[in-house]
Design a protein around this motif. Sequence first.
Motif, PDB file in Angstrom:
ATOM      1  N   MET A 400       0.822  -1.214   0.000  1.00 15.70           N
ATOM      2  CA  MET A 400       0.000   0.000   0.000  1.00 15.70           C
ATOM      3  C   MET A 400       0.859   1.268   0.000  1.00 15.70           C
ATOM      4  O   MET A 400       0.571   2.197  -0.761  1.00 15.70           O
ATOM      5  CB  MET A 400      -0.974  -0.043   1.189  1.00 15.70           C
ATOM      6  CG  MET A 400      -2.274   0.726   1.005  1.00 15.70           C
ATOM      7  SD  MET A 400      -3.065   0.632  -0.606  1.00 15.70           S
ATOM      8  CE  MET A 400      -3.696  -1.022  -0.613  1.00 15.70           C
ATOM      9  N   PRO A 401       1.955   1.325   0.800  1.00 13.20           N
ATOM     10  CA  PRO A 401       2.820   2.505   0.701  1.00 13.20           C
ATOM     11  C   PRO A 401       3.425   2.687  -0.695  1.00 13.20           C
ATOM     12  O   PRO A 401       3.547   3.817  -1.179  1.00 13.20           O
ATOM     13  CB  PRO A 401       3.926   2.229   1.733  1.00 13.20           C
ATOM     14  CG  PRO A 401       3.307   1.299   2.714  1.00 13.20           C
ATOM     15  CD  PRO A 401       2.333   0.455   1.928  1.00 13.20           C
ATOM     16  N   ILE A 402       3.770   1.576  -1.368  1.00  9.28           N
ATOM     17  CA  ILE A 402       4.341   1.685  -2.715  1.00  9.28           C
ATOM     18  C   ILE A 402       3.298   2.254  -3.684  1.00  9.28           C
ATOM     19  O   ILE A 402       3.587   3.143  -4.490  1.00  9.28           O
ATOM     20  CB  ILE A 402       4.850   0.300  -3.207  1.00  9.28           C
ATOM     21  CG1 ILE A 402       6.084  -0.110  -2.398  1.00  9.28           C
ATOM     22  CG2 ILE A 402       5.167   0.328  -4.700  1.00  9.28           C
ATOM     23  CD1 ILE A 402       6.571  -1.533  -2.660  1.00  9.28           C
ATOM     24  N   ILE A 403       2.066   1.740  -3.575  1.00  8.88           N
ATOM     25  CA  ILE A 403       0.996   2.242  -4.453  1.00  8.88           C
ATOM     26  C   ILE A 403       0.760   3.733  -4.175  1.00  8.88           C
ATOM     27  O   ILE A 403       0.702   4.556  -5.085  1.00  8.88           O
ATOM     28  CB  ILE A 403      -0.305   1.438  -4.245  1.00  8.88           C
ATOM     29  CG1 ILE A 403      -0.110  -0.006  -4.742  1.00  8.88           C
ATOM     30  CG2 ILE A 403      -1.477   2.091  -4.974  1.00  8.88           C
ATOM     31  CD1 ILE A 403      -1.273  -0.939  -4.430  1.00  8.88           C
ATOM     32  N   ALA A 404       0.651   4.075  -2.882  1.00  8.80           N
ATOM     33  CA  ALA A 404       0.400   5.476  -2.515  1.00  8.80           C
ATOM     34  C   ALA A 404       1.523   6.374  -3.026  1.00  8.80           C
ATOM     35  O   ALA A 404       1.285   7.496  -3.490  1.00  8.80           O
ATOM     36  CB  ALA A 404       0.259   5.603  -1.000  1.00  8.80           C
ATOM     37  N   ASP A 405       2.759   5.873  -2.989  1.00  2.00           N
ATOM     38  CA  ASP A 405       3.894   6.675  -3.450  1.00  2.00           C
ATOM     39  C   ASP A 405       3.823   6.924  -4.960  1.00  2.00           C
ATOM     40  O   ASP A 405       4.016   8.045  -5.426  1.00  2.00           O
ATOM     41  CB  ASP A 405       5.203   5.961  -3.075  1.00  2.00           C
ATOM     42  CG  ASP A 405       6.416   6.796  -3.457  1.00  2.00           C
ATOM     43  OD1 ASP A 405       6.401   8.020  -3.185  1.00  2.00           O
ATOM     44  OD2 ASP A 405       7.366   6.240  -4.036  1.00  2.00           O
ATOM     45  N   TYR A 406       3.530   5.865  -5.734  1.00  2.00           N
ATOM     46  CA  TYR A 406       3.404   6.057  -7.185  1.00  2.00           C
ATOM     47  C   TYR A 406       2.269   7.020  -7.522  1.00  2.00           C
ATOM     48  O   TYR A 406       2.323   7.743  -8.504  1.00  2.00           O
ATOM     49  CB  TYR A 406       3.192   4.722  -7.904  1.00  2.00           C
ATOM     50  CG  TYR A 406       4.501   4.033  -8.288  1.00  2.00           C
ATOM     51  CD1 TYR A 406       5.473   4.716  -9.024  1.00  2.00           C
ATOM     52  CD2 TYR A 406       4.749   2.708  -7.941  1.00  2.00           C
ATOM     53  CE1 TYR A 406       6.667   4.097  -9.383  1.00  2.00           C
ATOM     54  CE2 TYR A 406       5.934   2.081  -8.297  1.00  2.00           C
ATOM     55  CZ  TYR A 406       6.889   2.776  -9.019  1.00  2.00           C
ATOM     56  OH  TYR A 406       8.066   2.167  -9.374  1.00  2.00           O
ATOM     57  N   LEU A 407       1.220   7.008  -6.705  1.00  2.00           N
ATOM     58  CA  LEU A 407       0.101   7.924  -6.947  1.00  2.00           C
ATOM     59  C   LEU A 407       0.384   9.317  -6.377  1.00  2.00           C
ATOM     60  O   LEU A 407      -0.487  10.183  -6.375  1.00  2.00           O
ATOM     61  CB  LEU A 407      -1.186   7.353  -6.331  1.00  2.00           C
ATOM     62  CG  LEU A 407      -1.689   6.025  -6.898  1.00  2.00           C
ATOM     63  CD1 LEU A 407      -3.002   5.609  -6.232  1.00  2.00           C
ATOM     64  CD2 LEU A 407      -1.894   6.113  -8.406  1.00  2.00           C
ATOM     65  N   ASP A 408       1.627   9.512  -5.906  1.00  2.00           N
ATOM     66  CA  ASP A 408       2.047  10.785  -5.309  1.00  2.00           C
ATOM     67  C   ASP A 408       1.161  11.188  -4.134  1.00  2.00           C
ATOM     68  O   ASP A 408       0.805  12.352  -3.953  1.00  2.00           O
ATOM     69  CB  ASP A 408       2.063  11.897  -6.362  1.00  2.00           C
ATOM     70  CG  ASP A 408       3.125  11.614  -7.422  1.00  2.00           C
ATOM     71  OD1 ASP A 408       4.204  11.122  -7.055  1.00  2.00           O
ATOM     72  OD2 ASP A 408       2.864  11.873  -8.607  1.00  2.00           O
ATOM     73  N   LYS A 409       0.768  10.189  -3.339  1.00  3.79           N
ATOM     74  CA  LYS A 409      -0.090  10.455  -2.180  1.00  3.79           C
ATOM     75  C   LYS A 409       0.657  10.151  -0.865  1.00  3.79           C
ATOM     76  O   LYS A 409       0.054  10.255   0.204  1.00  3.79           O
ATOM     77  CB  LYS A 409      -1.336   9.572  -2.233  1.00  3.79           C
ATOM     78  CG  LYS A 409      -2.192   9.781  -3.468  1.00  3.79           C
ATOM     79  CD  LYS A 409      -3.189  10.896  -3.258  1.00  3.79           C
ATOM     80  CE  LYS A 409      -4.240  10.874  -4.354  1.00  3.79           C
ATOM     81  NZ  LYS A 409      -5.125  12.037  -4.238  1.00  3.79           N
ATOM     82  N   ALA A 410       1.884   9.698  -0.944  1.00  2.00           N
ATOM     83  CA  ALA A 410       2.602   9.319   0.278  1.00  2.00           C
ATOM     84  C   ALA A 410       3.085  10.551   1.023  1.00  2.00           C
ATOM     85  O   ALA A 410       3.482  11.541   0.411  1.00  2.00           O
ATOM     86  CB  ALA A 410       3.784   8.422  -0.077  1.00  2.00           C
ATOM     87  N   LYS A 411       3.008  10.479   2.360  1.00  2.00           N
ATOM     88  CA  LYS A 411       3.489  11.595   3.170  1.00  2.00           C
ATOM     89  C   LYS A 411       4.993  11.498   3.327  1.00  2.00           C
ATOM     90  O   LYS A 411       5.547  10.412   3.462  1.00  2.00           O
ATOM     91  CB  LYS A 411       2.830  11.543   4.552  1.00  2.00           C
ATOM     92  CG  LYS A 411       1.404  12.008   4.527  1.00  2.00           C
ATOM     93  CD  LYS A 411       0.874  12.197   5.963  1.00  2.00           C
ATOM     94  CE  LYS A 411      -0.631  12.410   5.930  1.00  2.00           C
ATOM     95  NZ  LYS A 411      -1.386  11.252   6.380  1.00  2.00           N
ATOM     96  N   LYS A 412       5.656  12.650   3.308  1.00  2.00           N
ATOM     97  CA  LYS A 412       7.096  12.645   3.484  1.00  2.00           C
ATOM     98  C   LYS A 412       7.431  12.607   4.979  1.00  2.00           C
ATOM     99  O   LYS A 412       6.803  13.292   5.774  1.00  2.00           O
ATOM    100  CB  LYS A 412       7.663  13.935   2.881  1.00  2.00           C
ATOM    101  CG  LYS A 412       9.170  13.990   2.831  1.00  2.00           C
ATOM    102  CD  LYS A 412       9.600  14.954   1.760  1.00  2.00           C
ATOM    103  CE  LYS A 412      10.293  16.142   2.363  1.00  2.00           C
ATOM    104  NZ  LYS A 412      10.632  17.157   1.354  1.00  2.00           N
ATOM    105  N   LEU A 413       8.386  11.758   5.317  1.00  2.00           N
ATOM    106  CA  LEU A 413       8.813  11.689   6.703  1.00  2.00           C
ATOM    107  C   LEU A 413      10.029  12.591   6.885  1.00  2.00           C
ATOM    108  O   LEU A 413      10.904  12.628   6.042  1.00  2.00           O
ATOM    109  CB  LEU A 413       9.180  10.256   7.089  1.00  2.00           C
ATOM    110  CG  LEU A 413       8.057   9.195   6.992  1.00  2.00           C
ATOM    111  CD1 LEU A 413       8.589   7.833   7.390  1.00  2.00           C
ATOM    112  CD2 LEU A 413       6.886   9.587   7.886  1.00  2.00           C
ATOM    113  N   GLY A 414      10.111  13.294   7.962  1.00  2.00           N
ATOM    114  CA  GLY A 414      11.240  14.189   8.195  1.00  2.00           C
ATOM    115  C   GLY A 414      11.150  15.407   7.288  1.00  2.00           C
ATOM    116  O   GLY A 414      10.086  15.722   6.762  1.00  2.00           O
ATOM    117  N   PHE A 415      12.280  16.086   7.092  1.00  2.00           N
ATOM    118  CA  PHE A 415      12.268  17.322   6.287  1.00  2.00           C
ATOM    119  C   PHE A 415      12.547  17.043   4.815  1.00  2.00           C
ATOM    120  O   PHE A 415      13.309  16.182   4.477  1.00  2.00           O
ATOM    121  CB  PHE A 415      13.292  18.313   6.821  1.00  2.00           C
ATOM    122  CG  PHE A 415      12.864  18.913   8.132  1.00  2.00           C
ATOM    123  CD1 PHE A 415      11.858  19.889   8.158  1.00  2.00           C
ATOM    124  CD2 PHE A 415      13.423  18.480   9.325  1.00  2.00           C
ATOM    125  CE1 PHE A 415      11.457  20.428   9.372  1.00  2.00           C
ATOM    126  CE2 PHE A 415      13.017  19.023  10.529  1.00  2.00           C
ATOM    127  CZ  PHE A 415      12.038  20.006  10.564  1.00  2.00           C
TER     128      PHE A 415
END
Length: 415
Positions: A400-415
């Motif tokens: 699910m994180p991989i899918i969310a990342d490809y869809l540009d929906k993943a939250k960035k951790l840290g700065f």
Amino acid sequence: MTSSKALLVICDGMGDRVEREFGDETPLGVAKTPNFDRLASSGSVGLMDPIGPGIRPGSDYATTALLGYDPRVCYTGRGGLEAAGAGMTLKPGDVAFRCNFSTVDDKLTVIDRRAGRIEHGTSEIAEAVRKIRPKGVKGLEVDFQATIAHRGVLVLKARGLSRMVSDVDPHETGVKILRSEPLDDSTSAKRTAAAVNDFVMQSFKILKNHPVNIKRVQEGKRPANIILPRGAGTLPPFTPLRELYGLNVACIAAVALVKGVSRVAGAELVPVEGATGGLDTNYDGKAYAALKALGNHDLVILHVKATDVASHDGDFKKKASVIEKIDMAVGKILPSLDAASTYVIVTADHSTPISVRDHSGNPVPLLINGPGVPKSGVSKFSENAASRGNLGRLHGLDLMPIIADYLDKAKKLGF
Ligand SMILES: [Zn+2]
């Protein structure tokens, strides 16, 4: 820029072990799957351990992990998921059970766990059962729904209940029904077990002489004269995928459990006529429903149970032919998808090897196709190809994180 979308095809139990008899191949390896092959070649392939290497997951565990929730942390029993899949409203604290309409004799010995595979009259029986008020728990409310054939779901609603109680269904015939027992020392578990036992006895009293059963007996059929609960569970504490990733999700599935996990994850359930969860399911209808759902959802989960059914039957060729049917159905909608903005992911929730006829801890093949995905160049989508694939080996929780990342929906951790 149009926003990206993803279609996640889950072929239940598709993963398998290679069979010498079939040239060291699996059902997926021998199946003619031109569409999956093309997606695999121009996308990435790899293996995925639903939970971890060698861990044998039940469907509930596996589906929970694939949707991004760690079942080792948030698994709360099967009943809650089944109730959600049946469209019932569950509040935190309510305890749900999977149930069978069954046949017992006067001594409560199980004659038939499926009441002669009852098809009709279960909603009338459910209506009678809903009126039962088990003794001993203040303010206890009962909800009950008939689902498919001999199956139903019971929900007990009150304060101070617990899912830590054992099954009444003995899972075999010719033996007496069991008493639900508390599985820990809590008062809530004792109270819940007592309520379940009283519910079961009251169901026997009411259903013995229910008109549906009197008619069944006259017709020489087995009466559905008792309700046997099992698999107590509560609503799992999932944070919806919309909150986690901003994903608007739809799910197309026939199986109550998969519908339940998806619904608790916040997915809209899309019904499809002829979607049976069996070998005869409406493959094309489900694929076209997925295409339509992609119009107004970011992620569409398309689940097909038939692969697992053929696997439990131990039928290699049947399994391969089911995989071909899924490939063909998905192939029909591929030309209508915008390749520049659509990801297609094909995988299984777990392996159900033909040689085992049950779920195993083997990893499942996974393909991810879409814009920006590295090309594997493999000629065939199979476990063999996936084991040498460019995705390497992932965990179910990674998907699910991989899918969310490809869809540009993943939250960035840290700065
Ligand atoms: Zn299975």
